[in-house]
Write an enzyme that holds these catalytic residues in place. Structure first.
Site, PDB file in Angstrom:
ATOM      1  N   CYS A 146     -26.130  24.252 -26.245  1.00 48.27           N
ATOM      2  CA  CYS A 146     -24.785  23.972 -25.651  1.00 48.27           C
ATOM      3  C   CYS A 146     -24.361  22.359 -26.230  1.00 48.27           C
ATOM      4  O   CYS A 146     -23.954  22.195 -27.349  1.00 48.27           O
ATOM      5  CB  CYS A 146     -25.072  23.646 -24.088  1.00 48.27           C
ATOM      6  SG  CYS A 146     -23.559  23.424 -23.078  1.00 48.27           S
TER       7      CYS A 146
ATOM      8  N   GLU B  53     -31.584  30.061 -21.476  1.00 48.02           N
ATOM      9  CA  GLU B  53     -32.733  29.879 -20.282  1.00 48.02           C
ATOM     10  C   GLU B  53     -32.129  30.615 -19.183  1.00 48.02           C
ATOM     11  O   GLU B  53     -32.819  30.985 -18.482  1.00 48.02           O
ATOM     12  CB  GLU B  53     -32.946  28.407 -20.030  1.00 48.02           C
ATOM     13  CG  GLU B  53     -31.794  27.822 -19.091  1.00 48.02           C
ATOM     14  CD  GLU B  53     -30.357  27.534 -19.816  1.00 48.02           C
ATOM     15  OE1 GLU B  53     -29.653  27.258 -19.112  1.00 48.02           O
ATOM     16  OE2 GLU B  53     -30.452  27.407 -20.877  1.00 48.02           O
TER      17      GLU B  53
ATOM     18  N   HIS C 278     -26.274  29.163 -22.957  1.00 49.95           N
ATOM     19  CA  HIS C 278     -27.377  28.968 -22.276  1.00 49.95           C
ATOM     20  C   HIS C 278     -28.524  30.140 -22.306  1.00 49.95           C
ATOM     21  O   HIS C 278     -28.614  30.929 -21.197  1.00 49.95           O
ATOM     22  CB  HIS C 278     -27.192  28.247 -20.535  1.00 49.95           C
ATOM     23  CG  HIS C 278     -26.603  27.180 -20.841  1.00 49.95           C
ATOM     24  ND1 HIS C 278     -27.124  25.934 -20.367  1.00 49.95           N
ATOM     25  CD2 HIS C 278     -25.384  26.846 -21.048  1.00 49.95           C
ATOM     26  CE1 HIS C 278     -26.472  25.101 -20.331  1.00 49.95           C
ATOM     27  NE2 HIS C 278     -24.975  25.505 -20.592  1.00 49.95           N
TER      28      HIS C 278
END
Length: 441
Positions: free
Chosen positions: A290, A393, A391
């Site tokens: 990001c 994650e 993202h």
């Protein structure tokens, strides 16, 4: 059966919800509704998120610092709030806009309602707003500054305050362009996350220094579950601080540097860009997410620009040019890297990094957003470095991109296999997509 201590039987409305509120955009557009959460005044850049789930992770994402978030999903708060899902120690959004807040919580994990949590943390929100009309306006006009006013802040001398007065306050609030916000959200002290899961108690497979620019808790957790020891350091860290974290490692021990997500304008992050160049100069494997992707772009000499309304949600399609797969991904960004995406024949463009006469070698845009052809990832072909704009994650969100953490571990443990080969040659971008991309500049 619902446990007796869950808030499933809480009243339909908190007291704040019966209070009048107003959302005022800097162009003068005004929406009336009810206060949701805390009452008072709040300013920020107003953005919309298209995620239908995961509002707790959104609220606690530091990347939303100084932003008012509009939820496009009509019903928000159904699953309440718990102490397990936050991505940081607090709510970071400056304001919250929803259409229909849940009348009561219905989830076995809930510990309190969303309205109660917003009020407890002093987050000013507004409900009963036509979020479809509001989102359409932001799509057409672009994100802008806004303010939420409720309770006594809507009244002066016993009379409603003029809209012109509220608009003037919004227009006097800070803009996002040029804002250097990472120092406001970063940890002040370094801390370590040890390998977890099946790797718990085992020697780490690699050691990573993660520079906290607004890091989400799930990011070091994803690395730790792969056997990585993660040393999270403040935004203000220097290259000596980074190297110091590796001081006790044997020379051959795998290591790397990670730059996290975070808020603000990448053009204002001069310190972080210089730190990243020092990492690249030393050949230390690097991975950025990001904000970290934008900073890699700037370190390589590319520009960044502000998108018209950004990408925010958990349903954004991205093409990974190294696997030829389309991933559904989680996004939260209002800026993007300005790097060549396509060659003249429509194949992936490979360009020389502009900084300092091309000293960092060749770079390819490895990931492309399929909605508007925005740069969603960079891969250095002559340096051990890569990044993605979204993202992986996935908190909250899809898990399509979790393999990127494996790619980073592979870069550290088997650097001779770098870089990954491109396996797709996409056709030239459609005219509509090209127009969309140009409009976002």
């Amino acid at each position: 059966m619902t446990p007796a201590d869950t808030p499933a039987s809480t009243p339909a409305q908190t007291p704040a919800q019966t209070t009048t509120a107003a959302l005022v955009l800097e162009d003068g557009t005004t929406y009336r509704g009810r206060a949701y959460g805390a009452t008072g005044t709040s300013f920020g850049e107003i953005v919309f998120s298209t995620g239908m789930t995961g509002y707790q992770e959104t609220l606690t994402d530091p990347s939303y610092h100084r932003q008012i978030v509009v939820m496009t999903a009509p019903h928000v708060g159904n699953t309440g709030v718990n102490d397990e899902d936050p991505e940081s120690g607090r709510i970071w959004v400056s304001g919250y806009v929803v259409r229909d807040p849940a009348r009561r919580v219905s989830n076995w994990r809930a510990q309190r309602s969303l309205g109660e949590e917003l009020a407890a943390q002093g987050v000013v929100g507004i409900s009963d707003v036509d979020t479809r009309a509001l989102t359409r306006r932001l799509r057409e006009e672009g994100v802008m500054r806004a303010g939420i006013f409720s309770g006594d802040d809507l009244v002066r001398g016993g009379y409603p305050r003029p809209v012109e007065e509220l608009v003037a306050e919004v227009q006097a609030s800070p803009q996002m362009a040029g804002a250097n916000l990472a120092p406001e959200v970063s940890t002040q002290e370094a801390y370590t996350v040890e390998p977890s899961g099946e790797h718990a108690g085992q020697p780490p497979v690699a050691t990573v220094v993660a520079v906290d620019l607004g890091i989400k808790a799930m990011t070091p957790a994803r690395l730790a579950e792969r056997g990585v020891r993660v040393v999270v350091v403040p935004q203000s860290s220097t290259i000596d601080d980074v190297l110091g974290a590796f001081a006790d490692l044997p020379d051959e021990a795998p290591r790397g540097v990670f730059f996290s997500n975070g808020p603000g304008d990448p053009g204002a992050a001069g310190h972080e860009v210089e730190l990243l160049r020092a990492v690249l100069d030393r050949g230390i494997p690097f991975f950025g997410i990001c904000f970290g992707n934008q900073l890699l772009g700037r370190a390589l000499g590319y520009g960044t620009y502000k998108l018209g309304y950004g990408h925010r949600g958990i349903n954004q399609p991205v093409l990974d040019r190294t696997t030829a797969k389309v991933e559904v991904t989680a996004h939260n960004h209002g800026f993007a890297v300005d790097a060549p995406v396509f060659a003249e024949d429509g194949s992936p463009a490979i360009s020389d990094a502009p900084h300092d006469g091309g000293r960092y070698g060749r770079v390819v845009v490895s990931h492309v957003g399929l909605n508007d052809q925005v740069v969603e990832g960079l891969t250095c072909l002559d340096r051990p470095a890569f990044s993605v704009q979204y993202h992986p994650e996935a908190a909250a969100g899809p898990h399509d991109a979790a393999y990127l953490f494996d790619r980073f571990v592979g870069l550290m443990t088997n650097p001779s296999a770098w870089p990954p080969a491109l396996t797709t040659q996409p056709a030239a971008q459609p005219a509509a997509a090209q127009l969309n991309s140009e409009e976002n500049h």
